[in-house]
Structure formats: structure tokens, C-alpha cells
Design an enzyme around this catalytic site. Structure first.
Site, PDB file in Angstrom:
ATOM      1  N   GLY A  41       4.091  -4.782   9.584  1.00  0.00           N
ATOM      2  CA  GLY A  41       2.954  -5.213  10.381  1.00  0.00           C
ATOM      3  C   GLY A  41       3.404  -5.726  11.726  1.00  0.00           C
ATOM      4  O   GLY A  41       4.311  -6.549  11.794  1.00  0.00           O
ATOM      5  N   CYS A  91       0.948  -5.496   5.554  1.00  0.00           N
ATOM      6  CA  CYS A  91       1.415  -6.868   5.720  1.00  0.00           C
ATOM      7  C   CYS A  91       2.753  -7.066   5.047  1.00  0.00           C
ATOM      8  O   CYS A  91       3.088  -6.389   4.085  1.00  0.00           O
ATOM      9  CB  CYS A  91       0.437  -7.860   5.100  1.00  0.00           C
ATOM     10  SG  CYS A  91      -1.169  -7.838   5.882  1.00  0.00           S
ATOM     11  N   ASN A 116      -0.549 -10.137   1.103  1.00  0.00           N
ATOM     12  CA  ASN A 116      -0.370  -8.699   1.313  1.00  0.00           C
ATOM     13  C   ASN A 116      -1.184  -7.990   0.246  1.00  0.00           C
ATOM     14  O   ASN A 116      -1.007  -8.243  -0.935  1.00  0.00           O
ATOM     15  CB  ASN A 116       1.116  -8.330   1.191  1.00  0.00           C
ATOM     16  CG  ASN A 116       1.360  -6.826   1.224  1.00  0.00           C
ATOM     17  OD1 ASN A 116       2.311  -6.341   0.626  1.00  0.00           O
ATOM     18  ND2 ASN A 116       0.530  -6.072   1.912  1.00  0.00           N
ATOM     19  N   GLY A 117      -2.067  -7.111   0.700  1.00  0.00           N
ATOM     20  CA  GLY A 117      -2.935  -6.402  -0.240  1.00  0.00           C
ATOM     21  C   GLY A 117      -4.367  -6.498   0.213  1.00  0.00           C
ATOM     22  O   GLY A 117      -4.653  -6.982   1.313  1.00  0.00           O
ATOM     23  N   TYR A 176       6.590   6.023   2.285  1.00  0.00           N
ATOM     24  CA  TYR A 176       6.579   5.743   3.716  1.00  0.00           C
ATOM     25  C   TYR A 176       6.757   4.268   4.082  1.00  0.00           C
ATOM     26  O   TYR A 176       7.440   3.939   5.028  1.00  0.00           O
ATOM     27  CB  TYR A 176       5.247   6.209   4.310  1.00  0.00           C
ATOM     28  CG  TYR A 176       4.929   5.711   5.714  1.00  0.00           C
ATOM     29  CD1 TYR A 176       5.430   6.369   6.833  1.00  0.00           C
ATOM     30  CD2 TYR A 176       4.136   4.578   5.913  1.00  0.00           C
ATOM     31  CE1 TYR A 176       5.141   5.906   8.112  1.00  0.00           C
ATOM     32  CE2 TYR A 176       3.846   4.115   7.205  1.00  0.00           C
ATOM     33  CZ  TYR A 176       4.343   4.783   8.293  1.00  0.00           C
ATOM     34  OH  TYR A 176       4.064   4.340   9.559  1.00  0.00           O
TER      35      TYR A 176
HETATM   36  P1  AMP Z   1      -0.693  12.544  11.990  1.00  0.00           P
HETATM   37  O1  AMP Z   1      -0.038  13.889  12.210  1.00  0.00           O
HETATM   38  O2  AMP Z   1      -1.484  12.133  13.186  1.00  0.00           O
HETATM   39  O3  AMP Z   1      -1.475  12.513  10.740  1.00  0.00           O
HETATM   40  O4  AMP Z   1       0.470  11.473  11.881  1.00  0.00           O
HETATM   41  C1  AMP Z   1       1.445  11.604  10.904  1.00  0.00           C
HETATM   42  C2  AMP Z   1       2.436  10.483  11.069  1.00  0.00           C
HETATM   43  O5  AMP Z   1       1.839   9.224  10.732  1.00  0.00           O
HETATM   44  C3  AMP Z   1       3.629  10.649  10.145  1.00  0.00           C
HETATM   45  O6  AMP Z   1       4.802  10.657  10.943  1.00  0.00           O
HETATM   46  C4  AMP Z   1       3.631   9.441   9.243  1.00  0.00           C
HETATM   47  O7  AMP Z   1       4.920   8.905   9.101  1.00  0.00           O
HETATM   48  C5  AMP Z   1       2.736   8.465   9.940  1.00  0.00           C
HETATM   49  N1  AMP Z   1       1.957   7.680   8.962  1.00  0.00           N
HETATM   50  C6  AMP Z   1       1.666   7.984   7.709  1.00  0.00           C
HETATM   51  N2  AMP Z   1       0.894   7.056   7.128  1.00  0.00           N
HETATM   52  C7  AMP Z   1       0.710   6.105   8.033  1.00  0.00           C
HETATM   53  C8  AMP Z   1       0.009   4.873   8.044  1.00  0.00           C
HETATM   54  N3  AMP Z   1      -0.654   4.441   6.969  1.00  0.00           N
HETATM   55  N4  AMP Z   1       0.033   4.159   9.184  1.00  0.00           N
HETATM   56  C9  AMP Z   1       0.685   4.598  10.270  1.00  0.00           C
HETATM   57  N5  AMP Z   1       1.361   5.743  10.314  1.00  0.00           N
HETATM   58  C10 AMP Z   1       1.380   6.506   9.226  1.00  0.00           C
END
Ligand code: AMP
Length: 494
Positions: free
Chosen positions: A42, A16, A116-117, A261
Site C-alpha cells: 500500500g 494494506c 488488512n482485509g 502477485y
Molecule cells: P492491465 O493490462 O491494465 O490489466 O494491467 C496488468 C498489470 O496490472 C499486471 O502487470 C499486473 O501485475 C498488475 N496488477 C494485477 N493486479 C493488480 C492489482 N490488484 N492492483 C494493481 N496492479 C495489479
């Protein structure tokens, strides 16, 4: 079997962004720009509430900020103060019912809340409050705060908010709007970011702004003033800004994943540039997992700063070998004759001329399930790469987040049950390297142990009461077997 997330879903506020403005003639437009800059936090729903001094005006919808807030909608939101929210939730309830900010009318007046949280004892409180007759309107943990607030005997809203905050556990960065006040509050551990800024006014009177990230201030030309402190609530009214410490400080637990990230690289989070952290992560990654290669290629967008750092440290050229399509809407028509890796191809396409015959280092910020990364590795090989080395700018993600980042269940996190060697094999890569925990701490300049890194350690800084509760919920899961308590370590603070 019921998974942890099935249990938790109904209370989740994953991903969020929150924003608030006080004392601006075009508050709804300022809030619109604020949450527009926080869209990355989000993308499922968004909302803005304004106050005209006596009434609150609301608009919330599913979708992205720019499509929801058309000129006519913004014109229907009068007033000089506003709060806004962007929300994302993968699993579970995406319903508009849970879109924020919430507006409630209680014995303390009309109040709007954006959160958020994630509260870790919300389920427990909800059960207790429902036993005593409280009627909940949503599945959201934020609503617990609202009910506790309404029950408080305190004489003013600041006191009632303090009462509510002192009964909940977990992560909350909140903006709260009443007819004539704006509050910004952060939990005593400071899990999620929240910053205060000042927006120069046209007629000499400045407006105050609060936001999840400083990138929202940049868009508005607002000046960053400071962070809202953990355990602090700031009350902004016509008489100015008042700081109230509602709880004694606890050891800080700033979310390290914001730097890895989640936040935008152009933001300053917990007093540190996110881009600085990510480039340093790339440099340390290159030192810890060096490899003979021809080009360093980021997985855009999240892998870019770390790949830049990696390339600088390794002295290997940085090349944009994967191009991302940013303009993906919400629905796709898939061809009936399935195209291999269709989902990933919509988003990413390799530049064949760069990849052909090359030894490629692919840099990304994290691996969650591993399924996307596997497809990207295959795509890069098919584009002609001779070798594909995967480098990840965080440690293996082994444990879910209960503090407001959307992660899948432990079982779905590939690193919870597989070694880097096994993951490398699954990805089909020639080698795989993750940055170490100590390098991550160094990259975010954490010398005092101020960060939460539960997702990499499985060690949680709060009790996770919520894991034990859903039997009494009204979501149709009555009678479901009580979920097993997650194998987590809890650090108790006295
Ligand atoms: P996967 O290989 O399916 O585990 O996807 C990895 C990708 O998901 C990476 O490019 C990350 O930047 C992205 N990612 C990491 N954490 C999250 C998250 N919490 N929500 C959405 N995408 C994420």
C-alpha cells in the site's frame, strides 16, 4: 449506473500492510522499518501509533513510509510498543480520515487498530449501529469493529474483541494496540496473512513482532515463529504471549492472489515461499502453453519469478528486455502534445538490442483491464520484436475481490466478458496463454482446498451483505437506486 465498487468503496481497505511490535526500546523505529518492508502492500497513506505505557502517540499521513517518517516524527513517537499500517486505495476515498491505524477512546480505554482485509457485512452493521445512535468518524469498515467492541459487555478487552469478531464477516488480519497490550488477530477463514516473530533484544529481553509478511522480519533480523491461526487472537503483554481462539475454525480461504502477485517473493506466506509458487507457476505455464521463441522477457517486477520458471522449463534464455523505473513520484507533468503510451513509458522501457528481430514471450502475473498489457505489447513490437507471445501466470481474472485486494468492477475486468482469443486480439499479441486453475492450485501446493480463488471462479466463500446497503449512508448517495446484487455464488457454511 451505480457500480458494485461505488457501493463498496466507502468500506474498502484495499491493499494494506500491518505491523506490530511489543517490548522494544525503539518501538517507533522498529515499526517504521516494518512498514517500510511492507510498502508494496500500500502506497497511499501510512501511520504508526506507539504506546509509552499510559498514552498512545500517533502520526499518519498521505504518502510513502520513508517520506512521512522523518527522524523528528519518529522521535515524537515514544514508547516500547507500536503498530503500523500502509494503505492503498485506487477508487474512492483516499482521505487522511481513512488512513490507519485508527485511535479511539472508548469505555474500554484508548485503542489503536490497523486492519488488512475487508469486512463483507460492514455496511449492514453500520446501518444498524447508526440507527442505535453510533456516530461514525470514517467511511471505513474497520470502524464497525470498534463500535461493536465498545458495545460489548465483556469484562476485558480480549472478550470484547472476541464479541466484535464474532459479529463481523469477511477478511481481517488486525493488529491492535492499547496502553499495555498488543493484539494480533485473524479471521476464522484466514483470508489474509499474518505472522508472529521474535526480535532478539539488546539486553537479553526479546521483543515480539507481528507482520503481514515475513519480509518485514528479515529486514529487522527477527525470527519467524509461526502464523497467527485463523480464528486466533494473540495477546502480547508484559506477562507474555497468550493465544485465544475466539471462533471455531472454518474452512480455510487463504488468498491465492497473495502468491500470484500481491506478496513479495522473498516472503513465506501461508507457510509457503512465494518465490517457489511463482517459479512453479512459470514452469506449469510453459508446459500448458509452450511456444517456439527466442527469449523469455518478464514484465517487471511482478512477472520476474514466473518468467524465470518459464525460461527454465522451456530451455529458452531469460532476458531482461523491459527495464522498470522504480523512482516514480506521485505527480507527473504531461507534455501537452500527448506522447503515445506516456503512462507506461514512465514505468517501463524496452531494451531494443534484446528485442530486435526476436520472437519474444512476455510473462506477467495477471491481466486486469488489459490496458497496460496492450501498451506493453505495442512497446515491445515497436522495439523490433518479430513475434510477441503473452503468457499469464494466473487464470483469467473474472470477478472482483471483496476480501481486501483492490480489483475493479466486474465490467472493467476484461476476462469477465472476453475469451482469451478476444483478449489476445485486444492486446495485439501473436498468442496468449493463461495458466489453468489446477496448475495454480498445484503451484501453491493446495492439496486440501485451503485457498480462496473467487477472483478466478466468481464463487465467494461468504455472504456479500454489503452489496445491498448503501442507501442509508451519509455519503450523499441517498435515494440512489438499490444496486443489483452481483451475480455471485455463495457457499454457505453451516
Ligand atoms: P492491465 O493490462 O491494465 O490489466 O494491467 C496488468 C498489470 O496490472 C499486471 O502487470 C499486473 O501485475 C498488475 N496488477 C494485477 N493486479 C493488480 C492489482 N490488484 N492492483 C494493481 N496492479 C495489479
Amino acid at each position: 449506473m451505480t457500480s458494485e465498487l461505488d457501493i463498496l468503496d466507502d468500506h474498502f481497505h484495499d491493499h494494506c500492510g500491518v505491523f506490530g511490535v511489543f517490548g522494544h526500546p525503539e518501538a517507533s523505529k522498529v515499526a517504521y522499518l516494518g512498514i517500510y518492508a511492507l510498502q508494496h502492500r500500500g502506497q497511499e497513506s501510512a501511520g504508526i501509533i506507539t504506546s509509552d505505557g499510559s498514552e498512545l502517540h500517533a502520526h499518519k499521513a498521505m504518502g510513502q513510509v520513508a517520506e512521512i517518517f522523518q527522524p523528528a516524527v519518529l522521535a515524537s513517537l515514544p514508547g516500547s510498543s507500536a503498530i503500523g499500517h500502509t494503505r492503498y486505495s485506487t477508487a474512492g476515498d483516499k482521505a487522511l480520515m481513512n488512513a490507519q491505524p485508527f485511535v479511539i477512546d472508548c469505555n474500554k480505554g484508548k485503542i489503536a487498530v490497523a486492519h488488512n482485509g475487508n469486512l463483507t457485512n460492514a455496511g449492514d452493521w453500520r446501518r444498524k449501529l447508526e440507527h442505535k445512535g453510533s456516530i461514525f468518524q470514517t467511511n471505513s469498515d474497520t470502524e464497525v469493529i470498534v463500535h461493536l467492541l465498545a458495545k460489548s459487555q465483556a469484562r476485558n478487552l480480549s472478550g470484547a474483541l472476541g464479541d466484535a469478531f464474532n459479529q463481523v464477516e469477511g477478511a481481517y488480519s488486525l493488529v491492535i494496540l492499547t496502553a499495555d497490550e498488543l493484539f494480533a488477530a485473524r479471521d476464522p477463514r484466514g483470508f489474509r496473512p499474518l505472522v508472529l516473530g521474535k526480535l532478539p533484544g539488546v539486553n537479553g529481553s526479546d521483543a515480539w513482532v507481528v507482520a503481514s509478511e515475513t519480509c518485514a522480519f528479515d529486514l529487522l533480523n527477527a525470527r519467524y515463529v509461526r502464523e497467527i491461526e485463523p480464528g486466533e487472537m494473540v495477546r502480547i503483554s508484559r506477562s507474555g504471549v497468550e493465544s485465544i481462539h475466539f471462533a471455531p475454525p472454518k474452512p480455510r480461504q487463504q488468498c491465492i492472489f497473495e502468491h500470484v502477485y500481491f506478496s513479495r517473493p522473498d516472503s513465506v506466506i501461508f507457510g509457503r515461499s512465494v518465490n517457489d509458487s511463482r517459479e512453479m507457476l512459470g514452469r506449469l505455464l510453459a508446459r500448458e502453453h509452450p511456444v517456439a521463441a527466442d527469449i523469455i522477457v518478464p514484465v517487471p517486477d511482478s512477472g520476474v519469478p514466473a518468467a524465470v520458471g518459464f525460461a527454465m522449463e522451456a530451455g529458452i534464455p531469460f532476458r531482461m528486455g523491459l527495464i522498470r523505473n522504480h523512482y516514480i513520484g506521485r505527480t507527473f507533468i504531461e507534455p501537452s502534445q500527448a506522447i503515445r503510451d506516456f503512462g507506461v513509458k514512465l514505468k517501463l522501457n524496452p531494451v531494443r538490442e534484446l528485442m530486435a528481430g526476436k520472437r519474444v514471450v512476455l510473462v506477467d502475473d495477471s491481466i486486469v483491464r488489459g490496458t497496460t498489457s496492450r501498451k506493453i505489447v505495442r512497446m515491445v513490437r515497436e522495439a523490433g520484436a518479430r513475434e510477441v507471445h503473452v503468457r499469464i501466470s494466473c487464470p483469467p481474472t473474472i470477478s472482483p475481490c471483496y476480501y481486501g485486494v483492490d480489483t475493479p468492477t466486474r465490467e472493467e475486468l476484461i476476462a469477465s466478458s472476453h475469451s482469451p482469443e478476444e483478449i489476445c486480439k485486444f492486446l495485439g499479441a501473436d498468442s496468449l496463454g493463461y495458466v489453468s486453475m489446477s496448475a495454480l492450485k498445484q503451484a501453491v501446493a493446495d492439496t486440501a482446498g485451503d485457498f480462496c480463488s473467487s477472483c478466478y471462479t466468481g464463487v465467494y466463500p461468504t455472504d456479500l451483505v454489503q452489496l445491498e446497503v448503501r442507501e442509508t449512508s451519509s455519503n450523499g448517495k441517498e435515494g440512489a437506486p438499490a444496486p443489483e446484487k452481483a451475480p455471485v455464488t455463495v457457499i454457505r457454511e453451516s
